[in-house]
Design a protein around this motif. Structure first.
Motif, PDB file in Angstrom:
ATOM      1  N   GLU A  92      10.870  -3.117  47.594  1.00 18.92           N
ATOM      2  CA  GLU A  92      10.310  -3.669  46.359  1.00 18.92           C
ATOM      3  C   GLU A  92      10.892  -3.023  45.096  1.00 18.92           C
ATOM      4  OE1 GLU A  92       7.332  -0.523  47.876  1.00 18.92           O
ATOM      5  OE2 GLU A  92       8.659  -2.064  48.723  1.00 18.92           O
ATOM      6  N   ASP A  93      11.757  -2.030  45.245  1.00 23.54           N
ATOM      7  CA  ASP A  93      12.340  -1.343  44.096  1.00 23.54           C
ATOM      8  C   ASP A  93      13.562  -2.095  43.567  1.00 23.54           C
ATOM      9  OD1 ASP A  93      10.452   0.664  44.360  1.00 23.54           O
ATOM     10  OD2 ASP A  93      11.743   1.905  45.631  1.00 23.54           O
ATOM     11  N   THR A  94      14.023  -1.669  42.383  1.00 20.33           N
ATOM     12  CA  THR A  94      15.240  -2.203  41.778  1.00 20.33           C
ATOM     13  C   THR A  94      16.198  -1.050  41.530  1.00 20.33           C
ATOM     14  OG1 THR A  94      14.118  -4.055  40.700  1.00 20.33           O
ATOM     15  CG2 THR A  94      16.222  -3.370  39.762  1.00 20.33           C
ATOM     16  N   ILE A  95      17.483  -1.288  41.787  1.00 18.40           N
ATOM     17  CA  ILE A  95      18.490  -0.254  41.550  1.00 18.40           C
ATOM     18  C   ILE A  95      19.605  -0.820  40.677  1.00 18.40           C
ATOM     19  CG2 ILE A  95      19.700  -0.720  43.714  1.00 18.40           C
ATOM     20  CD1 ILE A  95      20.061   2.450  43.815  1.00 18.40           C
ATOM     21  N   LEU A  96      19.929  -0.095  39.610  1.00 21.71           N
ATOM     22  CA  LEU A  96      20.939  -0.512  38.646  1.00 21.71           C
ATOM     23  C   LEU A  96      22.279   0.104  39.028  1.00 21.71           C
ATOM     24  CD1 LEU A  96      18.819   0.083  35.403  1.00 21.71           C
ATOM     25  CD2 LEU A  96      18.876  -1.941  36.874  1.00 21.71           C
ATOM     26  N   LEU A  97      23.323  -0.722  39.025  1.00 25.22           N
ATOM     27  CA  LEU A  97      24.665  -0.303  39.447  1.00 25.22           C
ATOM     28  C   LEU A  97      25.649  -0.566  38.304  1.00 25.22           C
ATOM     29  CD1 LEU A  97      24.523  -1.996  42.970  1.00 25.22           C
ATOM     30  CD2 LEU A  97      24.298   0.451  42.518  1.00 25.22           C
ATOM     31  N   PRO A  98      25.790   0.376  37.365  1.00 32.71           N
ATOM     32  CA  PRO A  98      26.609   0.108  36.184  1.00 32.71           C
ATOM     33  C   PRO A  98      28.114   0.357  36.359  1.00 32.71           C
ATOM     34  CG  PRO A  98      25.412   2.156  35.895  1.00 32.71           C
ATOM     35  CD  PRO A  98      24.978   1.590  37.211  1.00 32.71           C
ATOM     36  N   GLY A  99      28.723  -0.414  37.241  1.00 32.77           N
ATOM     37  CA  GLY A  99      30.175  -0.491  37.262  1.00 32.77           C
ATOM     38  C   GLY A  99      30.890   0.266  38.353  1.00 32.77           C
ATOM     39  N   ASP A 100      32.170  -0.164  38.572  1.00 32.90           N
ATOM     40  CA  ASP A 100      33.069   0.391  39.585  1.00 32.90           C
ATOM     41  C   ASP A 100      32.405   0.418  40.952  1.00 32.90           C
ATOM     42  OD1 ASP A 100      34.989   0.600  37.677  1.00 32.90           O
ATOM     43  OD2 ASP A 100      35.203   2.762  37.754  1.00 32.90           O
ATOM     44  N   PHE A 101      31.969  -0.754  41.361  1.00 34.58           N
ATOM     45  CA  PHE A 101      31.288  -0.931  42.641  1.00 34.58           C
ATOM     46  C   PHE A 101      32.281  -0.963  43.798  1.00 34.58           C
ATOM     47  CE2 PHE A 101      30.236  -4.419  45.656  1.00 34.58           C
ATOM     48  CZ  PHE A 101      29.305  -3.733  46.416  1.00 34.58           C
ATOM     49  N   SER A 102      33.377  -1.726  43.637  1.00 37.69           N
ATOM     50  CA  SER A 102      34.294  -1.953  44.754  1.00 37.69           C
ATOM     51  C   SER A 102      35.748  -1.910  44.289  1.00 37.69           C
ATOM     52  CB  SER A 102      34.013  -3.327  45.381  1.00 37.69           C
ATOM     53  OG  SER A 102      35.038  -3.700  46.284  1.00 37.69           O
TER      54      SER A 102
ATOM     55  N   LYS B 121      16.281  -4.607  45.108  1.00 37.88           N
ATOM     56  CA  LYS B 121      16.988  -5.603  44.318  1.00 37.88           C
ATOM     57  C   LYS B 121      18.051  -4.889  43.499  1.00 37.88           C
ATOM     58  CE  LYS B 121      16.233  -8.709  40.379  1.00 37.88           C
ATOM     59  NZ  LYS B 121      15.204  -9.204  39.411  1.00 37.88           N
ATOM     60  N   LYS B 122      19.294  -5.371  43.546  1.00 34.80           N
ATOM     61  CA  LYS B 122      20.376  -4.718  42.823  1.00 34.80           C
ATOM     62  C   LYS B 122      20.758  -5.521  41.577  1.00 34.80           C
ATOM     63  CE  LYS B 122      20.703  -3.513  47.307  1.00 34.80           C
ATOM     64  NZ  LYS B 122      20.240  -4.263  48.484  1.00 34.80           N
TER      65      LYS B 122
ATOM     66  N   ILE C 117      12.393   1.876  39.433  1.00 37.98           N
ATOM     67  CA  ILE C 117      13.750   1.536  39.020  1.00 37.98           C
ATOM     68  C   ILE C 117      14.627   2.768  39.229  1.00 37.98           C
ATOM     69  CG2 ILE C 117      15.247   0.751  37.152  1.00 37.98           C
ATOM     70  CD1 ILE C 117      12.807  -0.517  35.832  1.00 37.98           C
ATOM     71  N   TYR C 118      15.728   2.582  39.958  1.00 36.90           N
ATOM     72  CA  TYR C 118      16.699   3.642  40.198  1.00 36.90           C
ATOM     73  C   TYR C 118      18.058   3.235  39.618  1.00 36.90           C
ATOM     74  CZ  TYR C 118      13.469   5.604  43.684  1.00 36.90           C
ATOM     75  OH  TYR C 118      12.377   6.151  44.325  1.00 36.90           O
ATOM     76  N   ALA C 119      18.955   4.199  39.529  1.00 35.35           N
ATOM     77  CA  ALA C 119      20.316   3.910  39.065  1.00 35.35           C
ATOM     78  C   ALA C 119      21.309   4.806  39.782  1.00 35.35           C
ATOM     79  CB  ALA C 119      20.420   4.115  37.557  1.00 35.35           C
ATOM     80  N   ILE C 120      22.473   4.247  40.064  1.00 39.26           N
ATOM     81  CA  ILE C 120      23.608   5.016  40.587  1.00 39.26           C
ATOM     82  C   ILE C 120      24.863   4.203  40.289  1.00 39.26           C
ATOM     83  CG2 ILE C 120      23.409   4.042  42.924  1.00 39.26           C
ATOM     84  CD1 ILE C 120      24.354   6.795  43.975  1.00 39.26           C
TER      85      ILE C 120
ATOM     86  N   ASN D 244      19.894 -10.362  47.320  1.00 37.19           N
ATOM     87  CA  ASN D 244      19.254  -9.292  46.542  1.00 37.19           C
ATOM     88  C   ASN D 244      20.214  -8.630  45.554  1.00 37.19           C
ATOM     89  OD1 ASN D 244      20.864  -7.731  48.177  1.00 37.19           O
ATOM     90  ND2 ASN D 244      19.183  -6.792  49.324  1.00 37.19           N
ATOM     91  N   ILE D 245      21.279  -9.348  45.153  1.00 40.52           N
ATOM     92  CA  ILE D 245      22.257  -8.835  44.196  1.00 40.52           C
ATOM     93  C   ILE D 245      22.297  -9.760  42.982  1.00 40.52           C
ATOM     94  CG2 ILE D 245      24.671  -8.235  43.796  1.00 40.52           C
ATOM     95  CD1 ILE D 245      24.924  -7.783  46.832  1.00 40.52           C
ATOM     96  N   ASN D 246      22.116  -9.199  41.797  1.00 37.67           N
ATOM     97  CA  ASN D 246      22.166  -9.958  40.551  1.00 37.67           C
ATOM     98  C   ASN D 246      23.192  -9.345  39.607  1.00 37.67           C
ATOM     99  OD1 ASN D 246      19.669 -11.927  40.684  1.00 37.67           O
ATOM    100  ND2 ASN D 246      18.956  -9.959  41.457  1.00 37.67           N
ATOM    101  N   ILE D 247      23.741 -10.168  38.723  1.00 29.82           N
ATOM    102  CA  ILE D 247      24.823  -9.751  37.849  1.00 29.82           C
ATOM    103  C   ILE D 247      24.335  -9.643  36.404  1.00 29.82           C
ATOM    104  CG2 ILE D 247      27.121 -10.334  36.985  1.00 29.82           C
ATOM    105  CD1 ILE D 247      27.038  -9.549  39.951  1.00 29.82           C
TER     106      ILE D 247
END
Length: 232
Positions: free
Chosen positions: A44-54, A75-76, A3-6, A104-107
């Protein structure tokens, strides 16, 4: 599988919103993110995207930014930020993702996910030290959304799993620390890890990291992480 995050990618392929007002390190930041992402993240990894994407104002305006992120491995799981003006209802977002085959994008929005035996919960959050009536209303609603997400995760996946809370705004500050209502809710649900974004440039000096009441806090704004996904 990892699990990653950015956070705070601030993509703007369909509009002109340069981020180098926060420093020259933002020059060509989309390519920096892509290169670092490809170096670390596997399919196969998951990456967390906590806001201000676009910076896109609508789904169509944000579409090139979604195409960019969809092509990257993993998976995002995406959370709303204060500048995600394209954001709509969960049904409308999911319809947009399905229509454009962004598989591969989930909310993350009043719900939760189970990843590597860890429950992923969260909410956008809001400015903490503002007594304006309208801001207070939004702040209280965000507290409810955090608890709703945590309840969803525990009800679906059980109480014996580690929880990662994702927020966009910092959940506390140096004046409040463990007294923050967001921190109090996380303590109630035995949360051990919290990531957040929102802070850029000089404001990153205000970041709270490390142990706060047993919760490991981490700022993951992309300019703070040198545009690299952080392993959780």
């Amino acid at each position: 599988m990892s699990i990653y995050a950015i956070s705070d990618l601030h993509l703007s392929f369909n509009t002109n919103k340069p981020m180098n007002i926060f420093g020259d390190n933002w020059d060509n930041h989309e390519e920096k993110i892509r290169e670092n992402w490809l170096e670390k993240v596997k399919e196969e990894d998951t990456i967390l995207l906590p806001g201000d994407f676009s910076w896109g104002m609508t789904f169509e305006g944000a579409k090139p930014d979604f195409e960019y992120i969809n092509k990257l491995p993993g998976k995002k799981i995406m959370l709303k930020g204060n500048h995600d003006y394209w954001w709509g209802t969960l049904n409308k977002i999911n319809e947009f993702l399905k229509t454009n085959n962004f598989k591969n994008i989930n909310i993350l929005y009043n719900n939760s996910y189970l990843v590597e035996n860890r429950i992923i919960c969260g909410t956008r959050g809001w400015t903490i030290m503002d007594n304006d009536e309208e801001n207070e209303k939004i702040y209280k609603r965000e507290l409810l959304r955090l608890e709703m997400s945590l309840n969803d995760g525990i009800n679906k996946y059980g109480e014996d799993r580690d929880i990662i809370v994702c927020m966009h705004y910092p959940p506390t500050n140096e004046n409040l620390m463990e007294k923050s209502e967001f921190i109090q809710i996380m303590k109630k649900y035995n949360v051990k890890n919290c990531i957040y974004g929102h802070l850029h440039g000089e404001s990153q000096k205000e970041a709270i990291e490390g142990n706060v009441s047993g919760i490991q806090m981490k700022l993951v704004s992309c300019d703070y992480t040198d545009f690299k996904p952080i392993l959780l």
